[in-house]
Design an enzyme around this catalytic site. Sequence first.
Site, PDB file in Angstrom:
ATOM      1  NE  ARG A   1      -3.552  -2.398   2.529  1.00  0.00           N
ATOM      2  CZ  ARG A   1      -4.333  -2.726   3.556  1.00  0.00           C
ATOM      3  NH1 ARG A   1      -4.457  -1.887   4.581  1.00  0.00           N
ATOM      4  NH2 ARG A   1      -4.986  -3.874   3.567  1.00  0.00           N
TER       5      ARG A   1
ATOM      6  CD  GLN B   1      -4.150  -7.130   5.290  1.00  0.00           C
ATOM      7  OE1 GLN B   1      -4.491  -7.685   4.253  1.00  0.00           O
ATOM      8  NE2 GLN B   1      -4.890  -6.197   5.866  1.00  0.00           N
TER       9      GLN B   1
END
Length: 583
Positions: free
Chosen positions: A306, A324
């Site tokens: 990101r 994640q």
Amino acid sequence: MSETTEKFDLETIRHSTAHLMAQAVKQLFPETKVTIGPVIEDGFYYDFFRETPFVPEDLEKIEARMNEIIKQDLKIVRQEIPREDALKMFDKMGESFKHEIIDAIDSNDAISVYAQGEFTDLCRGPHVASTGDIKSFKLLHTSASYWRGDERNPGLQRIYGTAWHNKKELRVYLNRLEEAKKRDHRKLGKELDLFSVTDDIGPGMILWHPKGARIRGLMEDFWKSEHYNNGYEMVYSPHAAKVDLWKVSGHMDFYKDNIFSPMDVEGKEYVMKPMNCPFHIKIFQSRLRSYRDLPVRFGELGTVYRYERSGVLHGLLRVRGFTQDDAHLFCRPSQIEAELVKVLELILFILQAFGFLEYKVYLSTQPDKFVGSQGDWETATQALKSALEKTQLAYEIDPGEGVFYGPKIDIKIKDSLNRYWQVSTVQVDFNLPQRFNISYIEDDGQRQQPIMIHRALMGSLERFFGCLIEHYAGAFPLWLAPVQVILLPITDNQHSYTDELARRLEKEGIRVEKDLRNEKIGFKIREAQLQKIPYMIALGEKEVEAQTLAVRKRRSKESRTLDLESFIEEVKTLVREKTIDCL
């Protein structure tokens, strides 16, 4: 005047101290323009527009002037004024940022200002009664910022401060800040050789060194094991995908600013994945599913990318590439509440295993910008509420803070310095199953759209690891320590015994190192303590002769004599039980 301000809450005190600071800045540096000065956790800040940067000596001058204004005990007076009068007043002061703020205020809302002496500021309030009511404050540091948080806007200078009811509270907080500096994961990450970031690779991209990677591996193994035990299946997905996938998911509409620029591959645009969810949907969609197959639970330790502005990157806590601990559940409407309860129970189990026992829980509701029907949002929100109540988790409503595709539960953990860290999240999603048109066959033979649950327990491995480093000050519990035991021979005569012990401990799965340097034993012990190794074993002639160990824990000044089998059993028991020890 008393030495405490207990009659005012901390938010009011801090808000008033921000105004006090702005007044002092304007007196000392009259060319400065003021913007906003909100209260934040444990303090406040104020953003200023001026050409010359503030330096530490300026903060000292500002603090001194603030104390002078406090002694003047100036009354703080609130006044509501017509919008046009407010605009004229701030324009006359040259405060163009205040003009912009007033323009953004709803025409139906009152315009209020607060005055103290010659200084007047736009503010909703409330404030303390007079400057003399501010007793205990400290200016902390400065940073750069942008007006409205947008780097295309003018650059500003932010001064951070803190304020408390009394000097004792202030002293406790400042001591906590000093302890936090010692525990800074960036500092300890370098000292303990856990990770690094280098400009040659790029900001926000983490290099995991062997010791850090060892801890990460232990975290991952524990995570996978518990997920298998709870009915999850592990999947893997690629690091990039066609832009079209993210158009279908809606991320290109709602998340475009956080997605890295596309790359051309054989005439098709690809982007590095910002999320794992579309991939898990495609796996679910890869074959026909029956109601008998549900719930389906896919888990993945998936690395995502990101875009974050370089100014907000911060060690392991704010990065551009991170992993994640992701999972997506697909279930029937009748299963949703039970699945949410199981998810919350697994979250608590995982967090407690890492030593986090206190939480703040928030239920985030529908934001202004959202997709899906109103009815779906209400159904999802009610399911989350019911799951929280069944697990007896106290929670607060966080209005309007849900993600664009559904409401969510956020869980913050409390660390050893009483700070809260955002880690776990659970989100119900009626939107993506619809966008990807996924379905299963119900017991009546009809196609039905499943409910989808997104959830992450640790959030990201990088951020959670940073939290662990600071929580334990690098002295990890025995089961997580990259090196659990270090062998310290006193002279070369014990090297053979040291090698023999190391081989046996390694065979038992115990992580061991040897310090064979020609140094005094006291020096070796101090070095091992700096590396925060849980067990230090000194080996001299006596130990070799008796075939024993002189065992010392990292925080102890005393040593115990144990035989090898007893020591192995002690270590394996503590590891097996994941004891959050104070070795």
